[in-house]
Design an enzyme around this catalytic site. Structure first.
Site, PDB file in Angstrom:
ATOM      1  N   ALA A  55       0.598  -0.943   0.226  1.00  0.00           N
ATOM      2  CA  ALA A  55       0.059   0.075   0.204  1.00  0.00           C
ATOM      3  C   ALA A  55       0.797   1.280  -0.078  1.00  0.00           C
ATOM      4  O   ALA A  55       0.720   2.205  -0.854  1.00  0.00           O
ATOM      5  CB  ALA A  55      -0.981   0.042   1.191  1.00  0.00           C
ATOM      6  N   ASP A 243      -3.876  -2.605   3.985  1.00  0.00           N
ATOM      7  CA  ASP A 243      -4.080  -1.895   2.579  1.00  0.00           C
ATOM      8  C   ASP A 243      -5.108  -0.842   2.969  1.00  0.00           C
ATOM      9  O   ASP A 243      -5.300   0.126   2.381  1.00  0.00           O
ATOM     10  CB  ASP A 243      -4.621  -2.685   1.666  1.00  0.00           C
TER      11      ASP A 243
HETATM   12  O1  MRU Z   1      -1.075  -7.153  -3.197  1.00  0.00           O
HETATM   13  P1  MRU Z   1      -0.102  -6.619  -2.452  1.00  0.00           P
HETATM   14  O2  MRU Z   1       1.147  -7.417  -2.444  1.00  0.00           O
HETATM   15  O3  MRU Z   1      -0.044  -5.062  -2.851  1.00  0.00           O
HETATM   16  O4  MRU Z   1      -0.633  -6.683  -0.890  1.00  0.00           O
HETATM   17  C1  MRU Z   1       0.149  -5.995   0.140  1.00  0.00           C
HETATM   18  C2  MRU Z   1      -0.312  -6.252   1.265  1.00  0.00           C
HETATM   19  O5  MRU Z   1      -1.246  -6.921   1.452  1.00  0.00           O
HETATM   20  C3  MRU Z   1       0.639  -5.556   2.478  1.00  0.00           C
HETATM   21  O6  MRU Z   1       0.472  -6.458   3.658  1.00  0.00           O
HETATM   22  C4  MRU Z   1       0.034  -4.370   2.865  1.00  0.00           C
HETATM   23  O7  MRU Z   1      -0.207  -3.469   1.571  1.00  0.00           O
HETATM   24  C5  MRU Z   1       0.739  -3.573   3.720  1.00  0.00           C
HETATM   25  S1  MRU Z   1       2.270  -3.039   3.190  1.00  0.00           S
HETATM   26  C6  MRU Z   1       3.211  -2.273   4.337  1.00  0.00           C
END
Ligand code: MRU
Length: 367
Positions: A55, A243
């Site tokens: 995110a 996210d």
């Molecule tokens: O689909 P992604 O790899 O973008 O998902 C990422 C996540 O779910 C993370 O745990 C979340 O973005 C937190 S990142 C600090």
């Protein structure tokens, strides 16, 4: 964080002063490749194709995408076109819209001739801001690991994490990993259980790679292992990223997070979520309003990895013709969350605590 002794962030403005460098996360852990983004369209594609992901990094990439767009067309229409191009790239992480709204609100009142320089400065500010926030998350989360270490002197503190909420998912430090890196650096004996995180394996490919490069002891586990470990007292605490956090403290994160929270609750294991304030969405009352990204089925039906003779190959693991579903995120109800580790302290997952800590975010959500 360091890669082979050299300090890296996950995204940066190159020495030419305008193009944007980013680590191509699709190639890790097998290859360390730097991508160069030169247009808004390339930045949008980098987010959509998950060359960058996580995110906070999605937000920073969108900010730099807007800066690249200003080089191409700094008119009002150019700002709007860039906003619309970037905002649709991924639906769930709210940091994307937050960063674009920050950029747009600063750029719009400026004369077009001033917008490009201002956009690069603001994008750099968003990136630097993320690093500062994560350092505060590290400081605020540290006492949680210290308390566990004090309860079991000389023993290892076992932390389970899901997906990659490490420095690769942010600009540096990470969110869930920030307290882990700081505790490790302070000499606390940490061991991390790393969920592999099917289907895209962000845990196995990225979190394990990061932790390994920083020297943090860790073990990669199949996604369904966490409950068993908790039943046997092998997990002291869970820390995950997120996210989007709804106004009531419900937490949206990578698919499978909810099951870990259920298992943690059943076993009395504290379940913490680390987040920067741009991940809070005061515009939605609870997690049922988070748009859950559904991705291509081949992420489930196929796997990519390195063969024993060193080739990167993709293989099919599902019978031809079997339908697959690929929900990328799920929502963990606030009642299963022990605390939210933020840059302003560890908060209760509820509306009163979130709004008391971040009143300025409520005002912007209402606009
Ligand atoms: O689909 P992604 O790899 O973008 O998902 C990422 C996540 O779910 C993370 O745990 C979340 O973005 C937190 S990142 C600090």
């Amino acid at each position: 964080m360091k890669v082979d002794g050299r300090h890296f962030r996950s995204i940066w403005c190159e020495s030419d002063g305008w193009s944007v460098g980013a680590i191509d996360q699709r190639r890790l852990p097998h290859e360390f490749i730097i991508a160069r983004l030169t247009t808004c369209a390339e930045a949008a594609e980098a987010i959509r194709a998950m060359l960058v992901r996580g995110a906070p990094l999605i937000g920073a990439t969108a900010a730099y995408g807007m800066a690249l767009a200003m080089r191409e067309d700094s008119s009002d229409a150019g700002i709007e076109r860039a906003y619309q191009t970037l905002v649709v790239t991924r639906p769930t992480a709210i940091n994307l819209r937050w960063a674009l709204e920050e950029m747009r609100s600063v750029l719009r009142p400026l004369a077009p001739g001033l917008r490009t320089e201002a956009a690069y400065a603001l994008a750099a500010g968003i990136a630097d801001g993320d690093v500062g926030i994560n350092q505060s998350i590290a400081q605020n989360g540290l006492p949680l690991t210290e308390a566990i270490a004090a309860r079991k002197p000389g023993e290892v503190v076992n932390i389970l994490t899901h997906c990659n909420a490490g420095w690769l998912a942010t600009v540096d430090w990470g969110t869930a990993t920030a307290p882990i890196y700081l505790a490790h650096d302070r000499g606390i004996r940490i061991h991390v259980w790393v969920d592999e995180t099917r289907p895209r394996n962000q845990g196995a490919s990225l979190t394990a790679w990061e932790l390994g490069h920083h020297g943090v002891p860790h073990t990669v586990i199949a996604d369904n292992t966490g409950g068993h470990l908790m039943q046997h007292g092998l997990v002291d605490m869970v820390i995950v990223g997120t996210d989007r956090v709804a106004a009531n403290g419900d937490v949206c994160n990578k698919i499978g997070t909810y099951l870990k929270a259920l298992a943690a609750h059943d076993n009395g294991v504290p379940f913490y979520v680390a987040l920067p304030s741009p991940t809070i969405d005061f515009g939605i009352v609870d997690g049922s309003h988070v748009p859950i990204e559904q991705r291509a089925g081949d992420e489930v039906s196929e796997m990519t990895g390195r063969t024993r003779d060193g080739r990167i190959e993709t293989v099919r693991i599902v019978p031809e013709g079997s339908p697959v579903a690929n929900y990328a995120f799920d929502v963990t109800p606030a009642r299963l969350v022990t605390g939210l580790i933020t840059e302003r302290g560890v908060l209760k997952p509820d509306r009163a605590s979130l709004s008391a800590a971040f009143p300025e975010r409520i005002a912007t959500a209402a606009e």
